[in-house]
Design a protein around this motif. Structure first.
Motif, PDB file in Angstrom:
ATOM      1  N   THR A  16       0.775  -1.348   0.157  1.00 15.10           N
ATOM      2  CA  THR A  16       0.180  -0.037  -0.081  1.00 15.10           C
ATOM      3  C   THR A  16       0.998   1.399   0.124  1.00 15.10           C
ATOM      4  O   THR A  16       0.549   2.114  -0.591  1.00 15.10           O
ATOM      5  N   THR A  17       1.858   1.192   0.668  1.00 11.59           N
ATOM      6  CA  THR A  17       2.948   2.436   0.805  1.00 11.59           C
ATOM      7  C   THR A  17       3.358   2.704  -0.578  1.00 11.59           C
ATOM      8  O   THR A  17       3.684   3.843  -0.686  1.00 11.59           O
ATOM      9  N   ALA A  73       2.134   0.852  11.285  1.00  9.05           N
ATOM     10  CA  ALA A  73       1.194   1.310  10.402  1.00  9.05           C
ATOM     11  C   ALA A  73       0.746   2.622  10.699  1.00  9.05           C
ATOM     12  O   ALA A  73       0.617   3.853   9.851  1.00  9.05           O
ATOM     13  N   ASP A  74       0.304   2.905  12.022  1.00 12.74           N
ATOM     14  CA  ASP A  74       0.000   4.092  12.589  1.00 12.74           C
ATOM     15  C   ASP A  74       0.942   5.359  12.332  1.00 12.74           C
ATOM     16  O   ASP A  74       0.613   6.327  12.119  1.00 12.74           O
ATOM     17  N   THR A  75       2.312   4.954  12.731  1.00 15.66           N
ATOM     18  CA  THR A  75       3.215   5.972  12.371  1.00 15.66           C
ATOM     19  C   THR A  75       3.438   6.381  11.106  1.00 15.66           C
ATOM     20  O   THR A  75       3.646   7.591  10.639  1.00 15.66           O
ATOM     21  N   ILE A  76       3.505   5.461   9.799  1.00 13.34           N
ATOM     22  CA  ILE A  76       3.272   5.750   8.633  1.00 13.34           C
ATOM     23  C   ILE A  76       2.308   6.613   8.218  1.00 13.34           C
ATOM     24  O   ILE A  76       2.302   7.623   7.272  1.00 13.34           O
ATOM     25  N   ASP A  77       0.924   6.426   8.912  1.00 14.03           N
ATOM     26  CA  ASP A  77      -0.255   7.263   8.505  1.00 14.03           C
ATOM     27  C   ASP A  77       0.015   8.635   9.070  1.00 14.03           C
ATOM     28  O   ASP A  77      -0.547   9.275   8.399  1.00 14.03           O
ATOM     29  N   ARG A 104      -4.682   6.339   3.330  1.00 18.57           N
ATOM     30  CA  ARG A 104      -4.100   5.753   4.674  1.00 18.57           C
ATOM     31  C   ARG A 104      -4.050   4.469   4.623  1.00 18.57           C
ATOM     32  O   ARG A 104      -4.827   3.619   4.054  1.00 18.57           O
ATOM     33  N   LEU A 105      -3.132   3.862   5.480  1.00 17.15           N
ATOM     34  CA  LEU A 105      -3.209   2.242   5.691  1.00 17.15           C
ATOM     35  C   LEU A 105      -4.620   1.874   6.572  1.00 17.15           C
ATOM     36  O   LEU A 105      -4.848   0.969   6.309  1.00 17.15           O
ATOM     37  N   LEU A 141       2.937   9.992   9.401  1.00 20.94           N
ATOM     38  CA  LEU A 141       3.874  10.690   8.443  1.00 20.94           C
ATOM     39  C   LEU A 141       3.122  10.948   7.151  1.00 20.94           C
ATOM     40  O   LEU A 141       3.458  12.213   6.500  1.00 20.94           O
ATOM     41  N   LEU A 142       2.344  10.205   6.487  1.00 20.24           N
ATOM     42  CA  LEU A 142       1.721  10.489   5.286  1.00 20.24           C
ATOM     43  C   LEU A 142       0.741  11.912   5.711  1.00 20.24           C
ATOM     44  O   LEU A 142       0.663  12.672   4.673  1.00 20.24           O
TER      45      LEU A 142
END
Length: 378
Positions: free
Chosen positions: A118-119, A144-148, A130-131, A150-151
């Motif tokens: 997904t990323t 996943a929440d950290t990447i969200d 968002r993931l 960051l996005l």
């Protein structure tokens, strides 16, 4: 190493599971073999009893070696068979555990593969996606929440950049269009005299100066956001005094009362940027004021940190609009058509961030604003 044979996390986990089972199984086998070797009885063969002629019982010597070696040989054979069966069982369990480890590792890492896929599909065009990972609250969900998060920050940065470019283009295009219209009108008038052309040139020159100030502000903003290369000791009192010297004429023209209290305050920073920060704060306090109002400038130590504080009278500012004052190209409704690019306070915020300084702003209930910048101690 090709992607098909590279050392993936799943492969490493599988080998780890298999290695752990093999190692612990081998240790258990050794312990079991030693225990079995001590537990199995040693059979002692007694010679047959033979009565002698006098009626006494005698035991002849053990001439038969086969009778002694028979039980020992059987015991050794039993241990050998036990060891062989145990090694085969250990090999089978190692193979089974590796297969189960491969399956379990695949199931555990499946959400991670989903996150990666997904990323990779998210680009600048769909940063809104968002993931939104589901499942237990474990480390993978935290990732996943950290990447969200960051996005979300990237999306906000891209939107701010687009808005900044659009606003900068508008601010630069407006004076250019105005100057071009002036020149075209002057050139189209066959009866224009020297005085008329001179007036047009003066107005075009004034517009050019506004563009120069805007470009300088943009460069200062970009420099502030880039960060600081070197730090020097900066006297905040001197920076504030210089800023006041440039603004006193405008303050006098508006009938403003200027109150100054400049105490000793030295902070590490870039002298040019700190000077610009002080000038922008004073200029903002003078410009967004009322006739017969006042401006207060203070420097000194606030909570042990060198600080600059600028307060002014003026129109009432709603508390929910204070943060918007520090956005690039933001102008109050009363100043939409006035002088200024709307970059003054955004430059202040960028310079404060570059110096790791604390920027606090309070709207005054009677009207006006109070801004405080607290720098790190020298």
């Amino acid at each position: 190493m090709t992607p098909a044979t590279r050392w993936t996390v799943r492969l490493r986990l599988t080998l780890l599971y298999g290695g752990l089972v093999l190692g612990t199984g081998a240790l258990l086998l050794c312990v079991t073999y030693v225990l079995a070797d001590h537990v199995l009885p040693f059979v002692k063969v007694e010679p047959p009893v033979q009565p002698d002629l006098g009626g006494a019982i005698t035991r002849p010597a053990m001439p038969v070696t086969g009778l002694q070696n028979g039980p020992a040989r059987q015991r050794a054979e039993d241990l050998r068979q036990f060891l062989t069966a145990s090694v085969l069982a250990l090999a089978l369990m190692t193979f089974v555990s590796a297969g189960l480890g491969w399956v379990v590792a695949g199931r555990v890492l499946r959400p991670l593969r989903t996150i990666i896929t997904t990323t990779r599909e998210i680009s600048a065009r769909n940063l809104h996606e968002r993931l939104a990972a589901q499942g237990p609250d474990d480390e993978i969900k935290d990732l996943a929440d950290t990447i969200d998060g960051l996005l979300g920050r990237l999306e906000a940065a891209f939107q701010a950049q687009r808005a900044f470019v659009a606003n900068a283009s508008h601010e630069l295009r407006t004076p250019l269009t105005f100057e071009r219209s002036l020149l075209e009108i002057a050139l189209a008038d066959p009866g224009a005299g020297v005085q008329d052309l001179r007036a047009v040139c003066e107005r075009a020159l004034a517009g050019n100066q506004e563009q120069e100030r805007l470009i300088e502000a943009l460069l200062t903003l970009a420099r502030s956001q880039r960060g600081l290369d070197r730090l020097h000791d900066v006297d905040l009192a001197e920076a504030a005094s210089t800023a006041l010297g440039s603004a006193r004429e405008e303050a006098a023209r508006r009938g403003l009362r200027v109150e100054v209290e400049l105490g000793a305050a030295c902070a590490p920073g870039d002298p040019t940027l700190v000077q610009r920060l002080a000038a922008n704060l004073v200029d903002n306090a003078v410009r967004h004021n009322m006739a017969g109002g006042w401006v207060r400038v203070w420097t000194g130590l606030d909570g042990g940190r060198p600080a600059l504080r600028v307060s002014n009278s003026g129109p009432v500012i709603p508390a929910d609009q204070v943060d918007a004052l520090f956005e690039p190209f933001h102008k109050p409704a009363a100043d939409r058509t006035g002088r200024g690019s709307g970059l003054g306070l955004s430059i202040v915020a960028a310079i404060a961030t570059a110096h790791d300084a604390q920027l606090d702003t309070w709207p005054r209930a009677e009207g006006g604003l109070q801004v405080r910048v607290r720098f790190r101690p020298a």
